[in-house]
Design an enzyme around this catalytic site. Structure first.
Site, PDB file in Angstrom:
ATOM      1  N   ASN A  10       0.864  -1.187   0.000  1.00  0.00           N
ATOM      2  CA  ASN A  10       0.000   0.000   0.000  1.00  0.00           C
ATOM      3  C   ASN A  10       0.896   1.231   0.000  1.00  0.00           C
ATOM      4  O   ASN A  10       1.465   1.583   1.034  1.00  0.00           O
ATOM      5  CB  ASN A  10      -0.902  -0.016   1.241  1.00  0.00           C
ATOM      6  CG  ASN A  10      -1.754   1.238   1.341  1.00  0.00           C
ATOM      7  OD1 ASN A  10      -1.752   2.084   0.442  1.00  0.00           O
ATOM      8  ND2 ASN A  10      -2.493   1.350   2.434  1.00  0.00           N
ATOM      9  N   LYS A  12       0.092   4.265  -0.310  1.00  0.00           N
ATOM     10  CA  LYS A  12      -0.590   5.414   0.295  1.00  0.00           C
ATOM     11  C   LYS A  12      -0.354   6.666  -0.592  1.00  0.00           C
ATOM     12  O   LYS A  12      -0.173   6.539  -1.804  1.00  0.00           O
ATOM     13  CB  LYS A  12      -0.143   5.600   1.744  1.00  0.00           C
ATOM     14  CG  LYS A  12      -0.344   4.320   2.559  1.00  0.00           C
ATOM     15  CD  LYS A  12      -0.180   4.508   4.035  1.00  0.00           C
ATOM     16  CE  LYS A  12      -0.363   3.180   4.761  1.00  0.00           C
ATOM     17  NZ  LYS A  12      -0.373   3.324   6.227  1.00  0.00           N
ATOM     18  N   HIS A  94      -9.628   0.847   4.672  1.00  0.00           N
ATOM     19  CA  HIS A  94      -8.332   1.085   5.343  1.00  0.00           C
ATOM     20  C   HIS A  94      -8.557   2.018   6.535  1.00  0.00           C
ATOM     21  O   HIS A  94      -9.399   2.926   6.495  1.00  0.00           O
ATOM     22  CB  HIS A  94      -7.321   1.686   4.378  1.00  0.00           C
ATOM     23  CG  HIS A  94      -5.946   1.699   4.948  1.00  0.00           C
ATOM     24  ND1 HIS A  94      -5.519   2.683   5.815  1.00  0.00           N
ATOM     25  CD2 HIS A  94      -4.935   0.834   4.838  1.00  0.00           C
ATOM     26  CE1 HIS A  94      -4.284   2.431   6.171  1.00  0.00           C
ATOM     27  NE2 HIS A  94      -3.899   1.303   5.605  1.00  0.00           N
ATOM     28  N   GLU A  96      -7.083   4.488   7.548  1.00  0.00           N
ATOM     29  CA  GLU A  96      -6.996   5.913   7.239  1.00  0.00           C
ATOM     30  C   GLU A  96      -8.281   6.414   6.589  1.00  0.00           C
ATOM     31  O   GLU A  96      -8.695   7.558   6.813  1.00  0.00           O
ATOM     32  CB  GLU A  96      -5.757   6.179   6.366  1.00  0.00           C
ATOM     33  CG  GLU A  96      -4.466   6.075   7.187  1.00  0.00           C
ATOM     34  CD  GLU A  96      -3.305   5.390   6.486  1.00  0.00           C
ATOM     35  OE1 GLU A  96      -2.372   4.957   7.175  1.00  0.00           O
ATOM     36  OE2 GLU A  96      -3.339   5.266   5.243  1.00  0.00           O
ATOM     37  N   GLU A 164      -5.307  -4.939  10.384  1.00  0.00           N
ATOM     38  CA  GLU A 164      -4.272  -3.913  10.556  1.00  0.00           C
ATOM     39  C   GLU A 164      -4.568  -3.118  11.823  1.00  0.00           C
ATOM     40  O   GLU A 164      -5.325  -2.132  11.802  1.00  0.00           O
ATOM     41  CB  GLU A 164      -4.276  -2.962   9.352  1.00  0.00           C
ATOM     42  CG  GLU A 164      -3.959  -3.638   8.026  1.00  0.00           C
ATOM     43  CD  GLU A 164      -3.516  -2.651   6.974  1.00  0.00           C
ATOM     44  OE1 GLU A 164      -4.262  -1.702   6.666  1.00  0.00           O
ATOM     45  OE2 GLU A 164      -2.399  -2.796   6.460  1.00  0.00           O
ATOM     46  N   GLY A 170       2.365   2.462  10.714  1.00  0.00           N
ATOM     47  CA  GLY A 170       3.247   3.624  10.624  1.00  0.00           C
ATOM     48  C   GLY A 170       3.972   3.972  11.903  1.00  0.00           C
ATOM     49  O   GLY A 170       4.641   5.000  11.984  1.00  0.00           O
ATOM     50  N   SER A 210       3.398  -2.004  10.305  1.00  0.00           N
ATOM     51  CA  SER A 210       4.862  -1.981  10.512  1.00  0.00           C
ATOM     52  C   SER A 210       5.547  -3.302  10.185  1.00  0.00           C
ATOM     53  O   SER A 210       6.475  -3.735  10.873  1.00  0.00           O
ATOM     54  CB  SER A 210       5.180  -1.540  11.950  1.00  0.00           C
ATOM     55  OG  SER A 210       4.759  -0.202  12.142  1.00  0.00           O
TER      56      SER A 210
END
Ligand SMILES: O=C(COP(=O)(O)O)NO
Length: 247
Positions: A10, A12, A94, A96, A164, A170, A210
């Site tokens: 991904n 992003k 996702h 985000e 996730e 991150g 991560s």
């Protein structure tokens, strides 16, 4: 049954033509591996370029899409457009999209249904926030997010679930193999109870948060971890080591 390993990248909101060329180069130079499905997700402006330049063994996914084929939805892209590009995957839900852009379980479920009905396969993302885990709600949150598509009666053969944990995305704080395996086991048990033993056994559940070349092998040894959805590390050549983590 043996589930084929699945490694997603991904990207992003990162990249430009020069960096896309660099990623394409290390992916194209990597040896083919018929034991792994490899799917990378560039930002929308680079989807066609990435597809045109990547070797056949590396598929391209969109990072998001809307819930209809066309219309007055400024800024959105549709599954029809993803298909028009010759692509077959999209990431939906996702964290985000959920926590930065406020997408609800219901909207993500509608998007998932529409993508599947449009012939696009879905990497369906779920995961709890740190405060939800610390409050003992990890199972509830992930099951609630999954229930939204169970309620829609989706066909599961074209879905990969990506667990996730938001607190691992991150942050460099990867879930331990035991932590990840525990939730993957819960997810598989949820599918067995709510859908069927066959779907539970066949559906790939991949881990994201991560993942690096250093921790992928240990994570990949767990029986219910069927691959990864990799963010930052997918932008660098070490991503190839993650693709080979189980080989
Ligand atoms: O969001 C992620 C994970 O990102 P990182 O690997 O950078 O934690 N995958 O979709």
């Amino acid at each position: 049954m043996a589930r084929k390993f699945f490694v997603g990248g991904n990207w992003k909101m990162n990249g430009d033509f020069a960096s896309v060329d660099g990623i394409v180069a290390f992916l194209n130079q990597s040896a083919d591996n018929s034991n792994v499905d490899v799917v990378v997700a560039p930002p929308a402006p680079y989807l066609a370029y990435a597809k045109a330049n990547l070797k056949a063994g590396v598929l391209v996914a969109a990072q998001n899409c809307y819930k209809t084929a066309k219309g007055a939805f400024t800024g959105e892209i549709s599954p029809a457009m993803i298909k028009d590009l010759g692509l077959e995957w999209v990431i939906l839900g996702h964290s985000e999209r959920r926590h930065v852009f406020g997408e609800s379980d219901a909207l993500i479920a509608e998007k998932t249904i529409h993508a599947l009905e449009s012939g696009i396969k879905v990497i369906f993302c779920i995961g709890e926030k740190l405060e939800e885990r610390e409050a003992g709600h990890t199972k509830d949150v992930n099951f609630r997010q999954l229930q939204a598509i169970v309620d829609k009666g989706v066909s599961w053969e074209n879905i990969v679930i990506a667990y996730e944990p938001v607190w691992a995305i991150g942050t460099g704080k990867t879930a331990s193999p035991e932590q990840a395996q525990e939730v993957h086991e819960w997810i598989r048990a949820f599918l067995k109870e709510k859908v069927s033993p066959a779907v539970a056994d066949a559906t790939r559940i991949i881990y994201g948060g991560s993942v690096t070349a250093d921790n992928a092998a240990e994570l990949g040894k767990k029986p219910d971890i069927d691959g990864f959805l990799v963010g930052g590390a997918s932008l660098k050549p070490d991503f190839v080591k993650i693709i080979y983590a189980r080989s």
